[in-house]
Design a protein around this motif. Sequence first.
Motif, PDB file in Angstrom:
ATOM      1  N   GLU A   1      33.906  47.740  28.567  1.00  0.00           N
ATOM      2  CA  GLU A   1      32.791  47.037  27.903  1.00  0.00           C
ATOM      3  C   GLU A   1      33.300  46.511  26.573  1.00  0.00           C
ATOM      4  N   GLY A   2      34.025  45.427  26.616  1.00  0.00           N
ATOM      5  CA  GLY A   2      34.636  44.910  25.394  1.00  0.00           C
ATOM      6  C   GLY A   2      35.837  45.742  24.966  1.00  0.00           C
ATOM      7  N   GLY A   3      36.249  46.604  25.824  1.00  0.00           N
ATOM      8  CA  GLY A   3      37.358  47.529  25.589  1.00  0.00           C
ATOM      9  C   GLY A   3      37.279  48.562  26.699  1.00  0.00           C
ATOM     10  N   VAL A   4      38.350  49.303  26.905  1.00  0.00           N
ATOM     11  CA  VAL A   4      38.322  50.336  27.940  1.00  0.00           C
ATOM     12  C   VAL A   4      37.472  51.497  27.418  1.00  0.00           C
ATOM     13  N   VAL A   5      36.441  51.834  28.181  1.00  0.00           N
ATOM     14  CA  VAL A   5      35.543  52.900  27.733  1.00  0.00           C
ATOM     15  C   VAL A   5      36.233  54.252  27.927  1.00  0.00           C
ATOM     16  N   VAL A   6      36.309  55.030  26.846  1.00  0.00           N
ATOM     17  CA  VAL A   6      36.912  56.364  26.923  1.00  0.00           C
ATOM     18  C   VAL A   6      35.962  57.396  26.336  1.00  0.00           C
ATOM     19  N   ASP A   7      36.214  58.670  26.687  1.00  0.00           N
ATOM     20  CA  ASP A   7      35.447  59.747  26.058  1.00  0.00           C
ATOM     21  C   ASP A   7      36.248  60.300  24.874  1.00  0.00           C
ATOM     22  N   ASP A   8      35.772  61.408  24.311  1.00  0.00           N
ATOM     23  CA  ASP A   8      36.444  61.917  23.120  1.00  0.00           C
ATOM     24  C   ASP A   8      37.710  62.719  23.439  1.00  0.00           C
ATOM     25  N   HIS A   9      38.170  62.601  24.672  1.00  0.00           N
ATOM     26  CA  HIS A   9      39.504  63.092  25.030  1.00  0.00           C
ATOM     27  C   HIS A   9      40.427  61.933  25.404  1.00  0.00           C
ATOM     28  N   GLY A  10      39.953  60.721  25.219  1.00  0.00           N
ATOM     29  CA  GLY A  10      40.752  59.556  25.594  1.00  0.00           C
ATOM     30  C   GLY A  10      40.740  59.273  27.086  1.00  0.00           C
ATOM     31  N   ARG A  11      39.856  59.953  27.824  1.00  0.00           N
ATOM     32  CA  ARG A  11      39.835  59.775  29.281  1.00  0.00           C
ATOM     33  C   ARG A  11      39.050  58.516  29.666  1.00  0.00           C
ATOM     34  N   THR A  12      39.591  57.748  30.589  1.00  0.00           N
ATOM     35  CA  THR A  12      38.890  56.571  31.090  1.00  0.00           C
ATOM     36  C   THR A  12      38.042  56.990  32.290  1.00  0.00           C
ATOM     37  N   SER A  13      37.471  56.001  32.971  1.00  0.00           N
ATOM     38  CA  SER A  13      36.649  56.314  34.143  1.00  0.00           C
ATOM     39  C   SER A  13      37.507  56.691  35.351  1.00  0.00           C
ATOM     40  N   ALA A  14      38.816  56.526  35.266  1.00  0.00           N
ATOM     41  CA  ALA A  14      39.696  56.870  36.395  1.00  0.00           C
ATOM     42  C   ALA A  14      40.424  58.186  36.118  1.00  0.00           C
ATOM     43  N   ARG A  15      40.548  58.982  37.161  1.00  0.00           N
ATOM     44  CA  ARG A  15      41.200  60.288  37.023  1.00  0.00           C
ATOM     45  C   ARG A  15      42.653  60.132  36.559  1.00  0.00           C
ATOM     46  N   SER A  16      43.050  60.952  35.611  1.00  0.00           N
ATOM     47  CA  SER A  16      44.431  60.981  35.102  1.00  0.00           C
ATOM     48  C   SER A  16      44.871  59.696  34.404  1.00  0.00           C
ATOM     49  N   VAL A  17      43.901  58.847  34.079  1.00  0.00           N
ATOM     50  CA  VAL A  17      44.233  57.644  33.313  1.00  0.00           C
ATOM     51  C   VAL A  17      43.546  57.736  31.954  1.00  0.00           C
ATOM     52  N   TYR A  18      44.343  57.703  30.910  1.00  0.00           N
ATOM     53  CA  TYR A  18      43.837  57.737  29.542  1.00  0.00           C
ATOM     54  C   TYR A  18      44.021  56.361  28.907  1.00  0.00           C
ATOM     55  N   ALA A  19      43.263  56.105  27.838  1.00  0.00           N
ATOM     56  CA  ALA A  19      43.510  54.897  27.044  1.00  0.00           C
ATOM     57  C   ALA A  19      43.265  55.236  25.581  1.00  0.00           C
ATOM     58  N   ILE A  20      44.044  54.626  24.715  1.00  0.00           N
ATOM     59  CA  ILE A  20      43.939  54.915  23.275  1.00  0.00           C
ATOM     60  C   ILE A  20      44.115  53.628  22.474  1.00  0.00           C
ATOM     61  N   GLY A  21      43.656  53.694  21.229  1.00  0.00           N
ATOM     62  CA  GLY A  21      43.957  52.634  20.271  1.00  0.00           C
ATOM     63  C   GLY A  21      43.005  51.455  20.318  1.00  0.00           C
ATOM     64  N   ASP A  22      43.506  50.323  19.842  1.00  0.00           N
ATOM     65  CA  ASP A  22      42.689  49.120  19.655  1.00  0.00           C
ATOM     66  C   ASP A  22      42.031  48.629  20.945  1.00  0.00           C
ATOM     67  N   MET A  23      42.573  49.024  22.088  1.00  0.00           N
ATOM     68  CA  MET A  23      42.041  48.516  23.353  1.00  0.00           C
ATOM     69  C   MET A  23      40.819  49.276  23.833  1.00  0.00           C
ATOM     70  N   THR A  24      40.444  50.359  23.130  1.00  0.00           N
ATOM     71  CA  THR A  24      39.388  51.226  23.656  1.00  0.00           C
ATOM     72  C   THR A  24      38.044  51.021  22.964  1.00  0.00           C
ATOM     73  N   MET A  25      36.988  51.334  23.727  1.00  0.00           N
ATOM     74  CA  MET A  25      35.664  51.556  23.161  1.00  0.00           C
ATOM     75  C   MET A  25      35.493  53.067  23.157  1.00  0.00           C
ATOM     76  N   ARG A  26      35.394  53.641  21.972  1.00  0.00           N
ATOM     77  CA  ARG A  26      35.485  55.096  21.862  1.00  0.00           C
ATOM     78  C   ARG A  26      34.285  55.706  21.144  1.00  0.00           C
ATOM     79  N   PRO A  27      33.951  56.941  21.496  1.00  0.00           N
ATOM     80  CA  PRO A  27      32.931  57.635  20.704  1.00  0.00           C
ATOM     81  C   PRO A  27      33.513  58.000  19.345  1.00  0.00           C
ATOM     82  N   LEU A  28      32.627  58.190  18.387  1.00  0.00           N
ATOM     83  CA  LEU A  28      33.082  58.414  17.021  1.00  0.00           C
ATOM     84  C   LEU A  28      32.095  59.362  16.344  1.00  0.00           C
TER      85      LEU A  28
END
Lengths: 109, 413
Positions: B258-285
């Motif tokens: 959603e305007g970036g890869v959606v991650v949770d507060d562990h950096g986890r994406t919606s796919a198993r074993s796939v993480y995303a970090i940094g400028d590319m993410t939409m992250r909780p804060l």
Amino acid sequence: MTDKIQITFRDPAGQENTVSVEPRGTVMEAAVMNNVGGIIAECGGGCSCATCHVYVDPEWFAALPEPDPTESELVEFLEDARPCSRLSCQIQLVPELDGLTVQTPDQQN
Amino acid sequence: MSAERRHVIVVGAGHGGTAVTALLRQHGYAGRITLLSAESDQPYHRPPLSKPSTVATAATPELLREAEFYEIQNIDLRLGTTVQGFDAKTSSVTLDSGDVLAYDALVLATGARAITLPLPGADSAQVRTLRNLGDARWLNSRLCPGAHLVIVGAGYIGLEVAALARSRGAEVTIVEGSSRALGRSAGSDMAQWLTEYHRSRGTTIILDAVVEGFVEGQNGELAAVRINGEELACDLAVIGVGARARTELAVEAGLLCEGGVVVDDHGRTSARSVYAIGDMTMRPLAPFSGLFRLESIPSATEQARQVVADFLNLPAPAPEIPWFWSDQFDLKLQIAGLPALGQKAVVRGDLGAARFAVYHLDDADHVVAVEAMNSPGDFIAGKRFIADATVVHPDLLGDALIPLKTLMNRAIA
């Protein structure tokens, strides 16, 4: 080629990690290059972030050049600052610092 | 299964991706690590690219780690390697070369891409964005006395490049489409102060400017930029109008974006074993609600710590207060929290002496952000105020005769 010097990083649990480095650059850079935990150094040495905070062992603290005002001010307000607190990105490595020991804080914030 | 057989693949060797690989080893992970970088240079610090302190940047970047680091740490750094795609079902990455690599964990850290303008003449070789070392080399080799640089956008990139160019003797004009500088990031007091400061250092800043296109000279070189119906002669132009998350790989693999890869507060994406970090993410804060896309090194490295903790089953790191910094001329600006979340602003210190802070409070007088100009104590104190959800009366905060320490003690009591 200059002789290497030894710098010891002690973690909050007391575990020591001694690294051997050329006497150039900074204590922070020695930690980053050797992948020592507890020193984050987000700003890369610009004295902007205070995430390379260390406690210098008292016998070494007095031997270091005085911190500049920016470093002093950052350190002054850190929650876990102690009298021997320094930012490791501001400590230049020189041959005289062979044996320097610093401790990392519980958390870098 | 032996832990040593596992394979972590990190795509992108910026601050975040590189931090993941270093942290894995710091925490004793002994499995395989592959760090893929599309760039051909050793991973480097990005902030200096827009700053004058490193005139040498063009030739020799400041490296994130010395080249031997990766070998010593047994990190398989592959430069000039582009990923074609990945498949979360088969847990595999396909490289442009056709090679297929299987992973146990995949970390996406591909950052953001500078936004370009679809304007006439914007494809000129003398019109560029500033994002990577190649861009910085281009800019550095052309900044000299007499050159006229036009910067489109008065954000941090624009202001930092302006300071860099002025320090090299170039003429600088910033054109900004909105009515103020730093509209996406800073409060209006700080933006106004910085605008005046840059003007005092010889930069022309035109607000509410409509950029209509770029005009080529007879030999195809950049001759002018057309603004508000008029032509302004220039030799170079830098477009600094923001960046977009590089989500192509994630979108193609079917990850929630959603305007970036959606991650949770562990950096986890919606796919198993796939993480995303940094400028590319939409992250909780925490403690703020909603998802945020931050463009900052501290955010990327915080997420690197989250990912490594999650992958290695370590305790999750404590949430951090977002923070940012910018160096322009002799100014050191440090920002903690998100100024946009504030309801009122309190200025503390001496604007004339370029040593002050703007605190942002919510409607219950909790400190939610601080912008500290040449005032590192305010930055650290402000960070603590935000972390502790401190309530400070605006009148006391604005009175620089009351020491910060007193305010901190009072707030605690």
